[in-house]
Write a protein that holds these residues in place. Sequence first.
Motif, PDB file in Angstrom:
ATOM      1  N   LYS A  67      -2.364  -3.503 -10.230  1.00 12.32           N
ATOM      2  CA  LYS A  67      -1.638  -3.343  -8.974  1.00 12.32           C
ATOM      3  C   LYS A  67      -1.381  -4.700  -8.320  1.00 12.32           C
ATOM      4  CE  LYS A  67      -2.312  -0.799  -4.646  1.00 12.32           C
ATOM      5  NZ  LYS A  67      -3.223   0.130  -3.961  1.00 12.32           N
ATOM      6  N   MET A  68      -2.391  -5.564  -8.298  1.00  9.28           N
ATOM      7  CA  MET A  68      -2.233  -6.890  -7.685  1.00  9.28           C
ATOM      8  C   MET A  68      -1.293  -7.771  -8.500  1.00  9.28           C
ATOM      9  SD  MET A  68      -3.790  -6.434  -4.978  1.00  9.28           S
ATOM     10  CE  MET A  68      -3.710  -8.036  -4.256  1.00  9.28           C
ATOM     11  N   ARG A  69      -1.361  -7.677  -9.807  1.00 13.04           N
ATOM     12  CA  ARG A  69      -0.470  -8.469 -10.655  1.00 13.04           C
ATOM     13  C   ARG A  69       0.987  -8.026 -10.468  1.00 13.04           C
ATOM     14  NH1 ARG A  69      -2.728  -8.083 -16.246  1.00 13.04           N
ATOM     15  NH2 ARG A  69      -1.814  -6.079 -15.968  1.00 13.04           N
ATOM     16  N   LEU A  70       1.200  -6.705 -10.395  1.00  9.61           N
ATOM     17  CA  LEU A  70       2.540  -6.183 -10.143  1.00  9.61           C
ATOM     18  C   LEU A  70       3.062  -6.668  -8.795  1.00  9.61           C
ATOM     19  CD1 LEU A  70       2.665  -2.400 -11.131  1.00  9.61           C
ATOM     20  CD2 LEU A  70       4.269  -4.154 -11.800  1.00  9.61           C
ATOM     21  N   ASP A 100       0.823  -1.212   0.000  1.00  2.87           N
ATOM     22  CA  ASP A 100       0.000   0.000   0.000  1.00  2.87           C
ATOM     23  C   ASP A 100       0.855   1.260   0.000  1.00  2.87           C
ATOM     24  OD1 ASP A 100      -2.232  -1.592  -0.022  1.00  2.87           O
ATOM     25  OD2 ASP A 100      -2.578  -1.467   2.140  1.00  2.87           O
ATOM     26  N   LEU A 101       2.013   1.192   0.627  1.00  2.00           N
ATOM     27  CA  LEU A 101       2.912   2.331   0.663  1.00  2.00           C
ATOM     28  C   LEU A 101       3.542   2.582  -0.706  1.00  2.00           C
ATOM     29  CD1 LEU A 101       4.522   4.423   2.411  1.00  2.00           C
ATOM     30  CD2 LEU A 101       6.254   2.640   2.633  1.00  2.00           C
ATOM     31  N   ILE A 102       4.023   1.527  -1.339  1.00  3.14           N
ATOM     32  CA  ILE A 102       4.758   1.684  -2.593  1.00  3.14           C
ATOM     33  C   ILE A 102       3.820   1.899  -3.784  1.00  3.14           C
ATOM     34  CG2 ILE A 102       6.248   0.479  -4.227  1.00  3.14           C
ATOM     35  CD1 ILE A 102       7.651  -0.763  -1.858  1.00  3.14           C
ATOM     36  N   LEU A 103       2.725   1.182  -3.829  1.00  2.00           N
ATOM     37  CA  LEU A 103       1.830   1.263  -4.990  1.00  2.00           C
ATOM     38  C   LEU A 103       0.605   2.144  -4.727  1.00  2.00           C
ATOM     39  CD1 LEU A 103       1.935  -2.439  -6.205  1.00  2.00           C
ATOM     40  CD2 LEU A 103       3.059  -0.473  -7.212  1.00  2.00           C
ATOM     41  N   SER A 104       0.743   3.157  -3.918  1.00  3.61           N
ATOM     42  CA  SER A 104      -0.405   4.011  -3.599  1.00  3.61           C
ATOM     43  C   SER A 104      -0.879   4.821  -4.798  1.00  3.61           C
ATOM     44  CB  SER A 104      -0.064   4.953  -2.449  1.00  3.61           C
ATOM     45  OG  SER A 104       0.998   5.806  -2.824  1.00  3.61           O
ATOM     46  N   SER A 105      -0.011   5.086  -5.752  1.00  2.00           N
ATOM     47  CA  SER A 105      -0.407   5.898  -6.906  1.00  2.00           C
ATOM     48  C   SER A 105      -1.065   5.073  -8.016  1.00  2.00           C
ATOM     49  CB  SER A 105       0.809   6.622  -7.477  1.00  2.00           C
ATOM     50  OG  SER A 105       1.740   5.682  -7.947  1.00  2.00           O
ATOM     51  N   GLU A 106      -0.968   3.757  -7.945  1.00  2.00           N
ATOM     52  CA  GLU A 106      -1.551   2.897  -8.990  1.00  2.00           C
ATOM     53  C   GLU A 106      -3.065   2.812  -8.799  1.00  2.00           C
ATOM     54  OE1 GLU A 106      -1.805   1.099 -12.294  1.00  2.00           O
ATOM     55  OE2 GLU A 106       0.219   1.495 -11.573  1.00  2.00           O
ATOM     56  N   GLN A 107      -3.824   3.181  -9.837  1.00  2.00           N
ATOM     57  CA  GLN A 107      -5.281   3.221  -9.750  1.00  2.00           C
ATOM     58  C   GLN A 107      -5.948   1.894 -10.137  1.00  2.00           C
ATOM     59  OE1 GLN A 107      -6.900   5.832  -8.474  1.00  2.00           O
ATOM     60  NE2 GLN A 107      -4.906   6.783  -8.147  1.00  2.00           N
ATOM     61  N   ASN A 108      -5.392   1.201 -11.103  1.00  2.76           N
ATOM     62  CA  ASN A 108      -5.974  -0.048 -11.594  1.00  2.76           C
ATOM     63  C   ASN A 108      -5.658  -1.170 -10.602  1.00  2.76           C
ATOM     64  OD1 ASN A 108      -6.809  -2.299 -12.976  1.00  2.76           O
ATOM     65  ND2 ASN A 108      -5.810  -1.733 -14.892  1.00  2.76           N
ATOM     66  N   LEU A 109      -6.698  -1.658  -9.927  1.00  3.78           N
ATOM     67  CA  LEU A 109      -6.497  -2.649  -8.866  1.00  3.78           C
ATOM     68  C   LEU A 109      -5.959  -3.976  -9.398  1.00  3.78           C
ATOM     69  CD1 LEU A 109      -6.774  -3.231  -5.864  1.00  3.78           C
ATOM     70  CD2 LEU A 109      -9.098  -3.989  -6.297  1.00  3.78           C
ATOM     71  N   ALA A 110      -6.469  -4.429 -10.542  1.00  2.36           N
ATOM     72  CA  ALA A 110      -5.997  -5.703 -11.100  1.00  2.36           C
ATOM     73  C   ALA A 110      -4.521  -5.610 -11.481  1.00  2.36           C
ATOM     74  CB  ALA A 110      -6.835  -6.086 -12.313  1.00  2.36           C
TER      75      ALA A 110
END
Length: 172
Positions: A133-136, A121-131
């Motif tokens: 984000k989870m794949r990354l 949550d700290l590192i990927l807070s700027s990513e909007q696309n949840l799918a």
Amino acid sequence: MQVRYTGDYNAPTAGDNDSAPETHLACKVLRSTSLSHVSFKCMMSNTVVKLMARFKRVLAGIFVLGTLSCAAYWKYKQHKLYARKVETLYHEVLSKLRKQAKLGRASRELPEFIGSVQLRDLILSSEQNLAYKMRLWQAVSQKVERNTNVRHELLEVHGEVMKVWQWISHLE
């Protein structure tokens, strides 16, 4: 030879013999169907159209191949961008784990580990696309857990069971 009329032209009917001859406003245009006096530009245009009609299957195949190669190139670029992003996130996670281990070893009040979900949550807070984000994060998580300098385990912290990562190697 072809005869065409421009403008309003009404041919006289057979029953109009008693009336005076009328003048028509139409202009008579004569067109030749002979190809002997065709301009070079027109000749080239006709040749290109005939060639396109003759080789339409080959041209369609070339178009499909071009489209597929562009799509494959785009997919390859997206894959390279994804791999670069995973590598960047991986190094950022390792940096944060080293920093947390250094802080934890210096002060006994802070833990030496970080929860993976909190780190995500700290590192990927700027990513909007949840799918996405989870794949990354899944790719980064697998890479971190294969690292022998990082211990991963399930701990109960404040009554919540979570996966935590801890840097166990020496610090510079």
